[in-house]
Design a protein around this motif. Structure first.
Motif, PDB file in Angstrom:
ATOM      1  N   GLY A  84       0.794  -1.224   0.000  1.00  0.00           N
ATOM      2  CA  GLY A  84       0.000   0.000   0.000  1.00  0.00           C
ATOM      3  C   GLY A  84       0.824   1.270   0.000  1.00  0.00           C
ATOM      4  O   GLY A  84       0.274   2.369   0.042  1.00  0.00           O
ATOM      5  N   ILE A 161      -0.754   5.211   0.933  1.00  0.00           N
ATOM      6  CA  ILE A 161      -1.436   6.130   0.009  1.00  0.00           C
ATOM      7  C   ILE A 161      -1.615   5.529  -1.377  1.00  0.00           C
ATOM      8  O   ILE A 161      -2.081   6.220  -2.283  1.00  0.00           O
ATOM      9  CB  ILE A 161      -0.694   7.475  -0.100  1.00  0.00           C
ATOM     10  CG1 ILE A 161       0.701   7.282  -0.719  1.00  0.00           C
ATOM     11  CG2 ILE A 161      -0.589   8.148   1.252  1.00  0.00           C
ATOM     12  CD1 ILE A 161       1.383   8.596  -1.058  1.00  0.00           C
ATOM     13  N   THR A 163      -3.770   3.284  -2.429  1.00  0.00           N
ATOM     14  CA  THR A 163      -5.188   3.219  -2.799  1.00  0.00           C
ATOM     15  C   THR A 163      -5.688   4.575  -3.271  1.00  0.00           C
ATOM     16  O   THR A 163      -6.418   4.677  -4.264  1.00  0.00           O
ATOM     17  CB  THR A 163      -6.023   2.739  -1.607  1.00  0.00           C
ATOM     18  OG1 THR A 163      -5.541   1.454  -1.177  1.00  0.00           O
ATOM     19  CG2 THR A 163      -7.489   2.618  -1.986  1.00  0.00           C
ATOM     20  N   PHE A 164      -5.265   5.641  -2.576  1.00  0.00           N
ATOM     21  CA  PHE A 164      -5.681   6.996  -2.960  1.00  0.00           C
ATOM     22  C   PHE A 164      -5.122   7.360  -4.331  1.00  0.00           C
ATOM     23  O   PHE A 164      -5.846   7.889  -5.188  1.00  0.00           O
ATOM     24  CB  PHE A 164      -5.199   7.991  -1.910  1.00  0.00           C
ATOM     25  CG  PHE A 164      -5.419   9.430  -2.290  1.00  0.00           C
ATOM     26  CD1 PHE A 164      -6.675  10.000  -2.205  1.00  0.00           C
ATOM     27  CD2 PHE A 164      -4.360  10.208  -2.745  1.00  0.00           C
ATOM     28  CE1 PHE A 164      -6.868  11.337  -2.566  1.00  0.00           C
ATOM     29  CE2 PHE A 164      -4.548  11.520  -3.104  1.00  0.00           C
ATOM     30  CZ  PHE A 164      -5.812  12.081  -3.012  1.00  0.00           C
ATOM     31  N   ILE A 165      -3.840   7.073  -4.555  1.00  0.00           N
ATOM     32  CA  ILE A 165      -3.214   7.392  -5.847  1.00  0.00           C
ATOM     33  C   ILE A 165      -3.883   6.611  -6.970  1.00  0.00           C
ATOM     34  O   ILE A 165      -4.159   7.153  -8.052  1.00  0.00           O
ATOM     35  CB  ILE A 165      -1.711   7.099  -5.811  1.00  0.00           C
ATOM     36  CG1 ILE A 165      -1.013   7.981  -4.770  1.00  0.00           C
ATOM     37  CG2 ILE A 165      -1.090   7.313  -7.182  1.00  0.00           C
ATOM     38  CD1 ILE A 165      -1.070   9.455  -5.064  1.00  0.00           C
ATOM     39  N   GLY A 167      -6.936   5.452  -7.008  1.00  0.00           N
ATOM     40  CA  GLY A 167      -8.277   5.995  -7.215  1.00  0.00           C
ATOM     41  C   GLY A 167      -8.272   7.277  -8.015  1.00  0.00           C
ATOM     42  O   GLY A 167      -9.180   7.528  -8.818  1.00  0.00           O
ATOM     43  N   MET A 168      -7.236   8.106  -7.818  1.00  0.00           N
ATOM     44  CA  MET A 168      -7.143   9.349  -8.570  1.00  0.00           C
ATOM     45  C   MET A 168      -6.960   9.092 -10.058  1.00  0.00           C
ATOM     46  O   MET A 168      -7.270   9.943 -10.887  1.00  0.00           O
ATOM     47  CB  MET A 168      -5.972  10.187  -8.048  1.00  0.00           C
ATOM     48  CG  MET A 168      -6.180  10.724  -6.647  1.00  0.00           C
ATOM     49  SD  MET A 168      -7.506  11.941  -6.554  1.00  0.00           S
ATOM     50  CE  MET A 168      -6.772  13.284  -7.458  1.00  0.00           C
ATOM     51  N   ASP A 170      -8.538   6.778 -11.729  1.00  0.00           N
ATOM     52  CA  ASP A 170      -9.762   6.237 -12.316  1.00  0.00           C
ATOM     53  C   ASP A 170     -10.419   7.295 -13.211  1.00  0.00           C
ATOM     54  O   ASP A 170     -10.581   8.449 -12.788  1.00  0.00           O
ATOM     55  CB  ASP A 170     -10.727   5.820 -11.206  1.00  0.00           C
ATOM     56  CG  ASP A 170     -11.953   5.118 -11.755  1.00  0.00           C
ATOM     57  OD1 ASP A 170     -12.928   5.822 -12.112  1.00  0.00           O
ATOM     58  OD2 ASP A 170     -11.946   3.874 -11.827  1.00  0.00           O
ATOM     59  N   VAL A 173     -13.356   9.135 -11.552  1.00  0.00           N
ATOM     60  CA  VAL A 173     -12.921  10.081 -10.523  1.00  0.00           C
ATOM     61  C   VAL A 173     -12.315  11.325 -11.152  1.00  0.00           C
ATOM     62  O   VAL A 173     -12.602  12.454 -10.750  1.00  0.00           O
ATOM     63  CB  VAL A 173     -11.912   9.405  -9.573  1.00  0.00           C
ATOM     64  CG1 VAL A 173     -11.363  10.417  -8.568  1.00  0.00           C
ATOM     65  CG2 VAL A 173     -12.560   8.240  -8.846  1.00  0.00           C
TER      66      VAL A 173
END
Length: 206
Positions: A84, A161, A163-165, A167-168, A170, A173
């Motif tokens: 992660g 971070i 997962t956040f990266i 998701g950005m 996508d 998003v």
């Protein structure tokens, strides 16, 4: 004829004005809400500007210093770099590799591998090195050595971070953020008409 102005009358003028039908119309709360809305919009615009600046810096670093980001989906480098995490890596010649470095090796037809270097030997040509690697969480070296002429060395990592990266990146998003940012900019810079207080709000009458 002019009506004398009292302190009570001044306080009522600040908090409310009288409409034609005699009902009270609040002025101060409405102004407070507008100011709060503008403050929130300013904060969001600054955050968007900061995010844009970071993206620009990353693009410049990718082209000038060959620094990119990689995500760790497994825990083979735990506890040094847990699953992660996101790491900043820089491409360097194989001649600069030393035992103890954490490097990413690109493999044709397979996913890259990021492990710690345990041995370095000369290659078939001067610019080539044969490196042996092992994940910090693994009990033994990788099954075979890697002949490389360049690698991506890990400069630093940030845990938690990935997962956040991801998701950005996508498309949904990104599309939503683009629309939201556009609406925010339009709202912030949309021209607003100046409101004038209704007649009689100055505390005097003819």
């Amino acid at each position: 004829m002019t009506t004398p102005t009292t302190r009570r009358g001044l306080r009522e003028q600040v908090g409310a004005v009288r409409a034609e039908d005699g009902s009270a119309v609040a002025v101060a709360p409405a102004r407070t809400r507008v100011r709060m809305g503008r403050a929130i919009a300013d904060v969001l615009l600054w955050l968007a500007a900061a995010a844009g600046a970071i993206c620009m810096v990353l693009v410049v670093l990718a082209f000038t210093a060959q620094i990119t980001l990689i995500m760790f989906r497994t825990g083979s480098m735990s506890p040094t770099i847990p699953a992660g995490s996101v790491a900043a890596v820089q491409r360097v010649p194989a001649s600069e590799i030393e035992v103890g470095d954490v490097v990413t090796v690109d493999r044709e037809g397979e996913l890259p591998v990021t492990h710690r270097v345990t041995a370095v030997a000369p290659g078939a040509v001067p610019e080539e090195r044969i490196i042996t690697m092992r994940g910090d969480a693994n009990a033994s070296d990788d099954p075979f050595p890697y002949p490389v002429s360049s690698v991506r060395i890990v400069r630093f990592s940030v845990p938690g971070i990935a997962t956040f990266i991801a998701g950005m990146g996508d498309p949904v998003v990104l599309g939503g953020l683009t629309v939201a940012a556009t609406m925010l900019v339009v709202w912030a810079f949309w021209p607003r008409s100046r409101r004038h207080p209704p007649a009689g709000a100055n505390g005097s009458s003819a």
